[in-house]
Design a protein around this motif. Structure first.
Motif, PDB file in Angstrom:
ATOM      1  N   PHE A  82     -11.452   2.211 -11.121  1.00 54.11           N
ATOM      2  CA  PHE A  82     -10.067   1.816 -11.359  1.00 54.11           C
ATOM      3  C   PHE A  82      -9.359   1.517 -10.044  1.00 54.11           C
ATOM      4  O   PHE A  82      -9.454   2.310  -9.097  1.00 54.11           O
ATOM      5  CB  PHE A  82      -9.294   2.923 -12.084  1.00 54.11           C
ATOM      6  CG  PHE A  82      -9.793   3.238 -13.465  1.00 54.11           C
ATOM      7  CD1 PHE A  82     -10.626   2.365 -14.151  1.00 54.11           C
ATOM      8  CD2 PHE A  82      -9.416   4.412 -14.093  1.00 54.11           C
ATOM      9  CE1 PHE A  82     -11.088   2.665 -15.417  1.00 54.11           C
ATOM     10  CE2 PHE A  82      -9.865   4.719 -15.366  1.00 54.11           C
ATOM     11  CZ  PHE A  82     -10.705   3.838 -16.024  1.00 54.11           C
ATOM     12  N   PRO A  83      -8.594   0.426  -9.964  1.00 55.01           N
ATOM     13  CA  PRO A  83      -7.712   0.235  -8.812  1.00 55.01           C
ATOM     14  C   PRO A  83      -6.682   1.362  -8.741  1.00 55.01           C
ATOM     15  O   PRO A  83      -6.358   1.991  -9.758  1.00 55.01           O
ATOM     16  CB  PRO A  83      -7.041  -1.109  -9.105  1.00 55.01           C
ATOM     17  CG  PRO A  83      -7.954  -1.806 -10.058  1.00 55.01           C
ATOM     18  CD  PRO A  83      -8.587  -0.731 -10.878  1.00 55.01           C
ATOM     19  N   ILE A  84      -6.177   1.628  -7.560  1.00 54.37           N
ATOM     20  CA  ILE A  84      -5.224   2.721  -7.375  1.00 54.37           C
ATOM     21  C   ILE A  84      -3.996   2.524  -8.261  1.00 54.37           C
ATOM     22  O   ILE A  84      -3.434   3.489  -8.795  1.00 54.37           O
ATOM     23  CB  ILE A  84      -4.837   2.839  -5.890  1.00 54.37           C
ATOM     24  CG1 ILE A  84      -6.031   3.371  -5.097  1.00 54.37           C
ATOM     25  CG2 ILE A  84      -3.617   3.743  -5.698  1.00 54.37           C
ATOM     26  CD1 ILE A  84      -5.826   3.422  -3.602  1.00 54.37           C
ATOM     27  N   GLY A  85      -3.572   1.269  -8.449  1.00 49.88           N
ATOM     28  CA  GLY A  85      -2.440   0.999  -9.334  1.00 49.88           C
ATOM     29  C   GLY A  85      -2.710   1.454 -10.760  1.00 49.88           C
ATOM     30  O   GLY A  85      -1.816   1.982 -11.438  1.00 49.88           O
ATOM     31  N   VAL A  86      -3.942   1.280 -11.239  1.00 43.95           N
ATOM     32  CA  VAL A  86      -4.317   1.730 -12.584  1.00 43.95           C
ATOM     33  C   VAL A  86      -4.362   3.260 -12.638  1.00 43.95           C
ATOM     34  O   VAL A  86      -3.963   3.873 -13.631  1.00 43.95           O
ATOM     35  CB  VAL A  86      -5.670   1.127 -13.002  1.00 43.95           C
ATOM     36  CG1 VAL A  86      -6.124   1.691 -14.337  1.00 43.95           C
ATOM     37  CG2 VAL A  86      -5.566  -0.390 -13.085  1.00 43.95           C
ATOM     38  N   LEU A  87      -4.855   3.886 -11.573  1.00 42.89           N
ATOM     39  CA  LEU A  87      -4.865   5.356 -11.513  1.00 42.89           C
ATOM     40  C   LEU A  87      -3.442   5.904 -11.567  1.00 42.89           C
ATOM     41  O   LEU A  87      -3.192   6.946 -12.200  1.00 42.89           O
ATOM     42  CB  LEU A  87      -5.564   5.828 -10.242  1.00 42.89           C
ATOM     43  CG  LEU A  87      -7.076   5.573 -10.159  1.00 42.89           C
ATOM     44  CD1 LEU A  87      -7.606   6.011  -8.795  1.00 42.89           C
ATOM     45  CD2 LEU A  87      -7.818   6.295 -11.270  1.00 42.89           C
ATOM     46  N   SER A  90       0.843  -1.192   0.000  1.00 42.55           N
ATOM     47  CA  SER A  90       0.000   0.000   0.000  1.00 42.55           C
ATOM     48  C   SER A  90       0.881   1.246   0.000  1.00 42.55           C
ATOM     49  O   SER A  90       2.069   1.192   0.330  1.00 42.55           O
ATOM     50  CB  SER A  90      -0.919   0.020   1.228  1.00 42.55           C
ATOM     51  OG  SER A  90      -0.140   0.032   2.423  1.00 42.55           O
ATOM     52  N   ILE A  91       0.275   2.376  -0.384  1.00 43.02           N
ATOM     53  CA  ILE A  91       0.936   3.681  -0.277  1.00 43.02           C
ATOM     54  C   ILE A  91      -0.029   4.634   0.434  1.00 43.02           C
ATOM     55  O   ILE A  91      -1.227   4.636   0.147  1.00 43.02           O
ATOM     56  CB  ILE A  91       1.349   4.245  -1.660  1.00 43.02           C
ATOM     57  CG1 ILE A  91       0.149   4.332  -2.603  1.00 43.02           C
ATOM     58  CG2 ILE A  91       2.447   3.412  -2.283  1.00 43.02           C
ATOM     59  CD1 ILE A  91       0.466   5.045  -3.912  1.00 43.02           C
ATOM     60  N   PHE A  92       0.504   5.389   1.357  1.00 43.87           N
ATOM     61  CA  PHE A  92      -0.317   6.295   2.173  1.00 43.87           C
ATOM     62  C   PHE A  92      -1.472   5.549   2.853  1.00 43.87           C
ATOM     63  O   PHE A  92      -2.562   6.107   3.051  1.00 43.87           O
ATOM     64  CB  PHE A  92      -0.852   7.458   1.339  1.00 43.87           C
ATOM     65  CG  PHE A  92       0.218   8.296   0.701  1.00 43.87           C
ATOM     66  CD1 PHE A  92       1.097   9.035   1.469  1.00 43.87           C
ATOM     67  CD2 PHE A  92       0.338   8.339  -0.690  1.00 43.87           C
ATOM     68  CE1 PHE A  92       2.091   9.804   0.873  1.00 43.87           C
ATOM     69  CE2 PHE A  92       1.315   9.108  -1.289  1.00 43.87           C
ATOM     70  CZ  PHE A  92       2.202   9.845  -0.507  1.00 43.87           C
ATOM     71  N   GLY A  93      -1.275   4.277   3.146  1.00 50.81           N
ATOM     72  CA  GLY A  93      -2.294   3.477   3.828  1.00 50.81           C
ATOM     73  C   GLY A  93      -3.359   2.898   2.928  1.00 50.81           C
ATOM     74  O   GLY A  93      -4.273   2.221   3.406  1.00 50.81           O
ATOM     75  N   ALA A  94      -3.272   3.127   1.609  1.00 48.67           N
ATOM     76  CA  ALA A  94      -4.271   2.617   0.668  1.00 48.67           C
ATOM     77  C   ALA A  94      -3.664   1.505  -0.176  1.00 48.67           C
ATOM     78  O   ALA A  94      -2.636   1.709  -0.830  1.00 48.67           O
ATOM     79  CB  ALA A  94      -4.768   3.742  -0.243  1.00 48.67           C
ATOM     80  N   PRO A  95      -4.263   0.302  -0.180  1.00 52.83           N
ATOM     81  CA  PRO A  95      -3.751  -0.808  -1.000  1.00 52.83           C
ATOM     82  C   PRO A  95      -3.798  -0.470  -2.494  1.00 52.83           C
ATOM     83  O   PRO A  95      -4.745   0.171  -2.975  1.00 52.83           O
ATOM     84  CB  PRO A  95      -4.706  -1.961  -0.671  1.00 52.83           C
ATOM     85  CG  PRO A  95      -5.322  -1.590   0.642  1.00 52.83           C
ATOM     86  CD  PRO A  95      -5.412  -0.100   0.652  1.00 52.83           C
ATOM     87  N   LEU A  96      -2.785  -0.890  -3.251  1.00 55.75           N
ATOM     88  CA  LEU A  96      -2.721  -0.605  -4.677  1.00 55.75           C
ATOM     89  C   LEU A  96      -3.816  -1.311  -5.463  1.00 55.75           C
ATOM     90  O   LEU A  96      -4.181  -0.880  -6.553  1.00 55.75           O
ATOM     91  CB  LEU A  96      -1.352  -1.017  -5.232  1.00 55.75           C
ATOM     92  CG  LEU A  96      -0.143  -0.232  -4.711  1.00 55.75           C
ATOM     93  CD1 LEU A  96       1.143  -0.790  -5.296  1.00 55.75           C
ATOM     94  CD2 LEU A  96      -0.277   1.245  -5.039  1.00 55.75           C
ATOM     95  N   SER A  97      -4.358  -2.391  -4.905  1.00 53.90           N
ATOM     96  CA  SER A  97      -5.424  -3.132  -5.600  1.00 53.90           C
ATOM     97  C   SER A  97      -6.820  -2.635  -5.239  1.00 53.90           C
ATOM     98  O   SER A  97      -7.821  -3.137  -5.764  1.00 53.90           O
ATOM     99  CB  SER A  97      -5.320  -4.627  -5.267  1.00 53.90           C
ATOM    100  OG  SER A  97      -5.359  -4.829  -3.857  1.00 53.90           O
ATOM    101  N   ALA A  98      -6.922  -1.637  -4.334  1.00 53.76           N
ATOM    102  CA  ALA A  98      -8.227  -1.099  -3.920  1.00 53.76           C
ATOM    103  C   ALA A  98      -8.719  -0.065  -4.924  1.00 53.76           C
ATOM    104  O   ALA A  98      -7.945   0.538  -5.662  1.00 53.76           O
ATOM    105  CB  ALA A  98      -8.115  -0.478  -2.532  1.00 53.76           C
TER     106      ALA A  98
END
Length: 329
Positions: A240-245, A158-166
């Motif tokens: 979009f997942p955060i990784g896609v963003l 995660s980054i900044f507490g948010a999972p990349l797949s969320a």
């Protein structure tokens, strides 16, 4: 496996191979393998590889866009010529003449969208890879070239507490307590993604279009796209997942910087950016660009030709004879 899955299969492997390659390299130099920033840099590396590979396509896009702008006066004349003619023969003739114009200028209306169209399979592939991370982690499977161990690492990163797949719409698929972090980071990334896309299109329209292009029907389409595309991606961003963003924001920033360089160093002739470039060169004591000289020479030649034609017309006028016995006033 359905038809869409079959088409996307090689793209999923290619996307995952590039990500794994960057991840392995970053882990080798000391970054934690399960850290979210390591995977974020891997996604950014994926963007750099894809966009670098698309540079030749971008060059063709620039040439095609300039061709579209240069043919606008001819296209306007063609539309005026067939204005009000709705019969089938007139439509066919107009379409044929229009295609001849596109061929003459070496462009077509779809060439400006080519880089985006080429990127879309990679975008969908990354979306599928990241969306299936949590499911594959629970089922003990890998995704593409990613092993099950790497899938578990990504799922827990995660980054900044948010999972990349969320994602904003679906939250954290792993069921963690990160709803606020996911909401905040997703909204910030969506705003950054849409703003960078809007700014990129805006700077093209404001600085890199000639007066003829600004007054053309093509410009009305550009104005519609200026607001529609960011809106579409902004609405779609909630899924979009955060990784896609991260991927799409990075590629938009690349495009914005690329366009800024092109507009400043290689502007469209007759555009405000071209005038600004000539002013900067003049302030530095540099001669005008070759394109400027050619345009000036062409204008001078056109003026000389027009003056010669006018003089010839005057000489060709018949002088009225006067009778000898005509009384003088």
């Amino acid at each position: 496996m359905d038809f869409f899955e079959t088409i996307m299969f090689p793209f999923k492997w290619l996307v995952s191979i590039i990500m794994v390659g960057f991840h392995e390299g970053l882990s080798f130099i000391g970054l934690p393998a399960a850290n979210g920033w390591t995977w974020t840099l891997s996604i950014i590396g994926l963007v750099l590889v894809i966009r670098a590979a698309l540079i030749p396509v971008f060059v063709k896009q620039i040439k095609a866009q300039r061709g579209m702008q240069l043919l606008q006066p001819d296209l306007k004349k063609l539309q005026t010529k067939y204005k009000g003619k709705t019969d089938q023969l007139s439509r066919q003739a107009m379409a044929q003449e229009q295609m001849a114009l596109y061929k003459k200028h070496g462009t077509n209306p779809f060439s400006a969208c080519l880089p985006m169209l080429i990127q879309m399979p990679f975008f969908f592939a990354l979306f599928q890879v990241l969306s299936g991370i949590s499911t594959n982690a629970k089922q003990g499977q890998g995704v593409g070239a990613m092993s099950h161990e790497q899938v578990v690492q990504f799922d827990s990163s995660s980054i900044f507490g948010a999972p990349l797949s969320a994602s904003l719409l679906h939250g954290d698929p792993s069921g963690g307590n990160s709803a606020v972090a996911v909401w905040v980071l997703s909204i910030v990334m969506i705003i950054a993604m849409t703003a960078s896309q809007f700014i990129t299109q805006k700077q093209i329209m404001a600085k890199n279009m000639s007066e003829e292009a600004m007054a053309s029907p093509f410009m009305r389409q550009q104005k519609m796209m200026l607001y529609i595309l960011p809106l579409v991606f902004g609405i779609g961003g909630i899924n979009f997942p955060i990784g896609v963003l991260i991927y799409w924001t990075t590629t938009n920033l690349w495009t914005m910087g690329q366009q800024f360089f092109v507009i400043r160093r290689m502007p469209t002739p007759g555009s405000p950016a071209a005038k600004a470039l000539e002013e900067r060169r003049a302030a530095k004591g540099l001669p005008p660009l070759l394109g400027g000289k050619k345009n000036a020479a062409a204008d001078a030649a056109a003026e000389a030709e027009a003056a010669a034609a006018a003089a010839a017309e005057i000489r060709a006028q018949r002088v009225q004879p006067q009778r000898k016995n005509r009384k003088k006033k």
